[in-house]
Design a protein around this motif. Structure first.
Motif, mmCIF file in Angstrom:
data_model
loop_
_atom_site.group_PDB
_atom_site.id
_atom_site.type_symbol
_atom_site.label_atom_id
_atom_site.label_comp_id
_atom_site.label_asym_id
_atom_site.label_seq_id
_atom_site.Cartn_x
_atom_site.Cartn_y
_atom_site.Cartn_z
ATOM 1 N N GLN A 1 15.868 -23.329 -4.002
ATOM 2 C CA GLN A 1 14.804 -24.214 -3.508
ATOM 3 C C GLN A 1 13.468 -23.841 -4.150
ATOM 4 O O GLN A 1 12.682 -24.692 -4.544
ATOM 5 C CB GLN A 1 14.674 -24.092 -1.992
ATOM 6 N N THR A 2 13.246 -22.529 -4.217
ATOM 7 C CA THR A 2 11.996 -22.059 -4.808
ATOM 8 C C THR A 2 11.877 -22.510 -6.251
ATOM 9 O O THR A 2 10.819 -22.954 -6.709
ATOM 10 C CB THR A 2 11.938 -20.514 -4.733
ATOM 11 N N VAL A 3 12.997 -22.416 -6.971
ATOM 12 C CA VAL A 3 12.989 -22.851 -8.373
ATOM 13 C C VAL A 3 12.649 -24.338 -8.471
ATOM 14 O O VAL A 3 11.832 -24.759 -9.284
ATOM 15 C CB VAL A 3 14.363 -22.571 -9.028
ATOM 16 N N VAL A 4 13.277 -25.126 -7.575
ATOM 17 C CA VAL A 4 13.044 -26.569 -7.603
ATOM 18 C C VAL A 4 11.572 -26.880 -7.342
ATOM 19 O O VAL A 4 10.936 -27.676 -8.045
ATOM 20 C CB VAL A 4 13.937 -27.290 -6.562
ATOM 21 N N ILE A 5 11.003 -26.222 -6.319
ATOM 22 C CA ILE A 5 9.613 -26.513 -5.972
ATOM 23 C C ILE A 5 8.678 -26.146 -7.124
ATOM 24 O O ILE A 5 7.745 -26.883 -7.456
ATOM 25 C CB ILE A 5 9.231 -25.806 -4.658
ATOM 26 N N GLY A 6 8.969 -25.027 -7.761
ATOM 27 C CA GLY A 6 8.163 -24.652 -8.930
ATOM 28 C C GLY A 6 8.217 -25.727 -9.994
ATOM 29 O O GLY A 6 7.190 -26.112 -10.568
ATOM 30 N N SER A 7 9.400 -26.260 -10.237
ATOM 31 C CA SER A 7 9.538 -27.290 -11.262
ATOM 32 C C SER A 7 8.777 -28.551 -10.880
ATOM 33 O O SER A 7 8.160 -29.204 -11.731
ATOM 34 C CB SER A 7 11.016 -27.644 -11.469
ATOM 35 N N VAL A 8 8.827 -28.877 -9.576
ATOM 36 C CA VAL A 8 8.122 -30.082 -9.128
ATOM 37 C C VAL A 8 6.618 -29.948 -9.367
ATOM 38 O O VAL A 8 5.959 -30.882 -9.820
ATOM 39 C CB VAL A 8 8.417 -30.360 -7.633
#
Ligand SMILES: Nc1ncnc2c1ncn2[C@@H]1O[C@H](COP(=O)(O)OP(=O)(O)OP(=O)(O)O)[C@@H](O)[C@H]1O
Ligand SMILES: [Mg+2]
Lengths: 341, 508
Positions: free
Chosen positions: A316-323
């Protein structure tokens, strides 16, 4: 010589086009949000239930409030790293006032707001009086001071069982709208958030002080030479940010029925992310209340949806960073499109 | 309102004003007396202290000593707010607008109209209405809600002027307001100045365009090296004003020498950029000064920026010394021997937070470094040479570029390109904002450069300068080169006719 290619007839043409691209971008973030909701709704039947939506509202509220405070700070070209820690200190003070001093929850709430505002004033004065070179530094210091203080006064332990009263009402109660099967229960904190967003919208767009916040961030020297009290504006925005951290502390204390010194770890980064996803410029002078709301909602929906789809929290953290990176890149593209015209 | 001591019509008196910056005495016991209803022109070379004096009046700087009296009463101005409250509006030499905000917000910044009975709430409708009225008076077709950052330089300048007018101030200061304006806008500005004058305001006007002095001025005060020189009527002949400013006679305004043109150095063919440049081709030979004239917005700056690789080109070819060069970036242009002095030096020509010496070596670090390390002694030595030859007014080459006066910064940019020994030098508005004495020095330099075999392309809105210095003149309009004039054809009428597209040939 101007940088414009031609002395174009001054028709409403370029003006309208500019508005359209701006509207398109505002919609862009909103479209992103709608897209996210659609994806999660399609992939999980439990996403679009009223229960889950109320859950999203509850999970997003704290960040949404902090993001508002962060917005006014970033609009002046600043940053407030202390909000998470200030929230923690305000929250444990609130809890101690209620449990240790045995006072009414309303006094605990006032204490939390006062702590937030006071530390915010502190941030502002460090910047304007001590002339620390950048708010990154003053608020980084304040972050450690507030976190340390929260740990010291509680001895590191959390305080629970706050009983009933205004804090519980704001953070935990719900209003039932409608009746029978069609009834929906709306968390009270949602009203608080909506009220705060309406108030900030009015404040930033309609009042002199609100516009001076934009001016201070856009060109501090020009603002100063135009008679804008730049230093007072700066103290004010950090005070507002602290106050919002205090308010968020009330909400969180009510929701969890406790105060704990490790509350709000990393919340400052979520608040900053919400602002940025919502199109706020890090250089100051550019940013909107509506964009910030959308930014906070995108973060909340994303977390919730990924949870429902049982995505690993690390991912999830990775996804949010990408967003975040994607959102800012869209902003860059928009700016470039605006320039080449 | 209150008039007591002193001659009844003295509106503003500044006396004994002294201001020191580290290493410089910017002002030394300076005085200035402005009467109600007069346009008081402040003259002086670059670095004479004009802007500093006005910043003190506007509350941006504090004087080390001195007194300011307004309508016979001594006033203390410790902040811009104080000055505004006292009815003093200043248009500073540097732009002071918030690019992100609208025109109307900039015009009314610091004194926004409020809705009666609702403290602190802006009356947007009134703000818009009043801004529209002021813009109309200035003959400016700009939407009050338009974002300032999206306006061109000239329009931004007019917004600043609109702001000072709307403040209905008693004292209005304009620090080089015309340096970015077109003739039409200058006429509007002069009209506004006359209106302010008729209203009984005192206008302090700073300009390096001496021909404007008799047009707008009533009285002139001259400063030199931070000291008061004299106050004379605006009808004083210009050569006399120059003598007061520079302390000597200037013999020849345009020191043009005929140089036998050599081989072709730069040729461009069919340069195209959608909406900006249309099929632009020209060439320039060694020893030649090629003037590029045209109205504001004709595409002149865009043309030279594209040649320099600062802007992208859709198509077209560039040759230096007969060999085609691919210019995608300024680095390519510099390697090929092309140098550009941009029009807007503050943002494009200088790194304000670096020293004079470092700025000068920026485009040619190779000459003063070994294996990638700058030899700071060489950097400084070379800079000192230029400080001397260009008479750059500074106590040290290690000063930050930011602390220099507007015209002095211009000279530093010039030094940078001279240091890089470019084969082709492109000057975009080379003398904007620089004083008469320095202008002649720049012209002299151009002459020396072409004598040494360089080719010069000079974009200029100053017709006398184009007429006085060019061997050949290109006229641009709407992104195209519409005329090429040489020899006897180079005259004001031909240039203006071409620039305006023949049909409305009126003397400007
Ligand atoms: N902030 C500053 N720090 C240090 N020195 C300064 C500063 N501002 C001005 N000066 C110095 O004071 C002197 C006067 O500068 P000023 O800007 O008043 O000149 P000016 O007459 O307006 O010149 P110009 O015609 O070029 O605008 C110059 O030597 C300049 O370098
Ligand atoms: Mg100046």
């Amino acid at each position: 010589m101007s940088s414009q290619p031609e002395p174009v007839a001054v028709a409403p043409g370029p003006e309208e086009r500019r508005n359209w691209t701006e509207i398109a971008f505002q919609l862009g973030a909103l479209l992103g949000l709608i897209l996210l909701v659609a994806i999660f709704a399609l992939s999980s039947p439990s996403f679009l239930t009223t229960g889950n939506l109320a859950g999203i509202a509850r999970q997003t509220s704290v960040n949404a409030l902090l993001a508002l405070g962060m917005l006014v700070v970033i609009l002046t070209g600043g940053i407030d790293l202390s909000v998470g820690a200030v929230l923690a200190l305000a929250m444990v003070v609130l809890a101690m006032v209620i449990t240790k001093a045995g006072l009414d929850q309303s006094i605990g709430m006032v204490a939390a707001l006062a702590v937030g505002a006071a530390l915010g004033v502190g941030n502002g004065l460090l910047l304007t009086r001590l002339h620390l070179p950048h708010p990154f530094i003053s608020t980084l210091g304040m972050m450690n001071i507030a976190r340390g203080a929260a740990l010291v006064i509680t001895g590191g332990a959390s305080i629970s069982a706050l009983g009933g009263g205004i804090v519980k009402f704001i953070g935990n109660d719900e209003i039932l709208l409608g009746s029978g099967d069609g009834a929906v229960s709306i968390p009270i904190m949602l009203f608080v958030v909506v009220l705060a967003y309406v108030a900030f919208y009015f404040f930033l767009n309609r009042t002199v002080v609100g516009r001076h916040i934009y001016a201070t961030g856009g060109n501090p020297e020009a603002a100063r030479l135009s008679g804008v009290p730049v230093d007072r504006i700066l103290v004010l925005v950090y005070t507002i940010s602290g106050l919002m951290a205090g308010l968020a502390a009330v909400v969180l204390a009510g929701r969890t029925d406790s105060g704990y010194p490790n509350a709000g770890l990393g919340f400052e980064l979520d608040a900053i992310s919400a602002c940025i996803i919502g199109g706020t410029s890090f250089f100051g002078g550019v940013g909107t209340v509506s964009g910030t709301l959308i930014g906070a909602l995108i973060m909340g929906v994303l977390r919730n949806g990924l949870n429902i789809m049982s995505v690993d929290t690390n991912w999830q953290t990775v996804v949010i960073g990408s967003v975040i990176i994607a959102a800012v890149y869209v902003d860059v593209l928009r700016r470039r499109a605006g320039q080449s015209r | 309102m209150t008039t007591t001591a002193g001659p009844a019509d003295v509106l503003l008196r500044m006396s004994g004003i002294t201001k020191r910056f580290p290493g410089v005495v910017a002002l030394d016991d300076v005085r200035l007396e402005v009467r109600a209803g007069e346009v008081h022109v402040l003259l002086g070379e670059n670095g004479a202290g004009k802007s500093t004096l006005m910043k003190i009046l506007g509350g941006a700087y504090h004087a080390d000593a001195g007194m300011i009296e307004l309508k016979g009463r001594e006033v203390k101005i410790t902040s811009p707010r104080d000055a505004l409250d006292l009815g003093i509006a200043v248009i500073y030499q540097e732009f002071n607008l918030v690019a992100q905000l609208s025109v109307m917000e900039n015009v009314f910044m610091g004194r926004e109209p409020r809705i009666p009975g609702r403290p602190g709430v802006i009356d947007w409708a009134r703000m818009r209405r009043e801004t529209a009225a002021i813009l109309k008076e200035l003959d400016l077709p700009i939407d009050p809600a338009r974002q300032v950052g999206k306006l061109g330089v000239a329009q931004q300048q007019m917004v600043e002027i609109a702001r000072s007018v709307s403040a209905s101030a008693d004292v209005v200061v304009m620090d080089e307001p015309t340096s970015a304006l077109t003739d039409h806008e200058i006429i509007q500005l002069f009209r506004v100045v006359k209106q302010l004058q008729a209203r009984g305001a005192g206008v302090i006007y700073i300009s390096h365009r001496l021909e404007e002095v008799p047009q707008v001025g009533s009285t002139v005060t001259v400063l030199r090296d931070g000291r008061y020189v004299d106050t004379v009527p605006a009808s004083t002949p210009i050569p006399d004003l120059i003598r007061l400013m520079v302390g000597r006679d200037l013999t020849k305004q345009y020191p043009k020498e005929l140089v036998e043109p050599g081989a072709e150095v730069l040729r461009v063919e069919h340069l195209e950029r959608r909406g900006v440049l249309r099929d632009a081709s020209f060439s320039v030979r060694a020893g030649e000064i090629l003037g590029i004239a045209g109205l504001v917005g004709a595409g002149r700056t865009e043309l030279v920026r594209a040649i320099f690789g600062a802007d992208h080109l859709d198509s077209g070819r560039i040759f230096v010394d007969g060999k085609q060069v691919a210019v995608h970036h300024p680095v390519d242009a510099i390697r090929a021997g092309i140098g550009l002095l941009p029009e807007d030096r503050k943002t494009q020509g200088l790194v304000l937070l670096l020293s004079i010496a470092e700025n000068i070596s920026m485009a040619s670090p190779g000459d003063v470094s070994r294996r990638g390390f700058l030899d700071m002694r060489k950097v400084a030595a070379r800079a000192r040479g230029f400080v001397e030859s260009l008479r750059i007014r500074t106590p040290s080459v290690h000063r930050l570029a930011r602390s220099l006066s507007g015209g002095t910064q211009q000279k530093v940019v010039l030094a940078k390109w001279l240091a890089s020994r470019s084969r082709v030098l492109i000057f975009d508005e080379p003398t904007r904002g620089i004083d008469v004495g320095a202008k002649v020095e720049v012209y002299q330099l151009m002459t020396t450069l072409v004598q040494q075999g360089a080719a010069i392309v000079m974009v200029s809105s100053e017709l006398p300068e184009v007429l006085g210095m060019s061997d050949r003149v290109l006229v641009m309009r709407g992104g195209s080169i519409v005329a090429e004039l040489a020899g006897d054809e180079i005259n004001q009428e031909r240039i203006l006719a071409a620039a305006m597209g023949q049909e409305h040939v009126v003397a400007a």
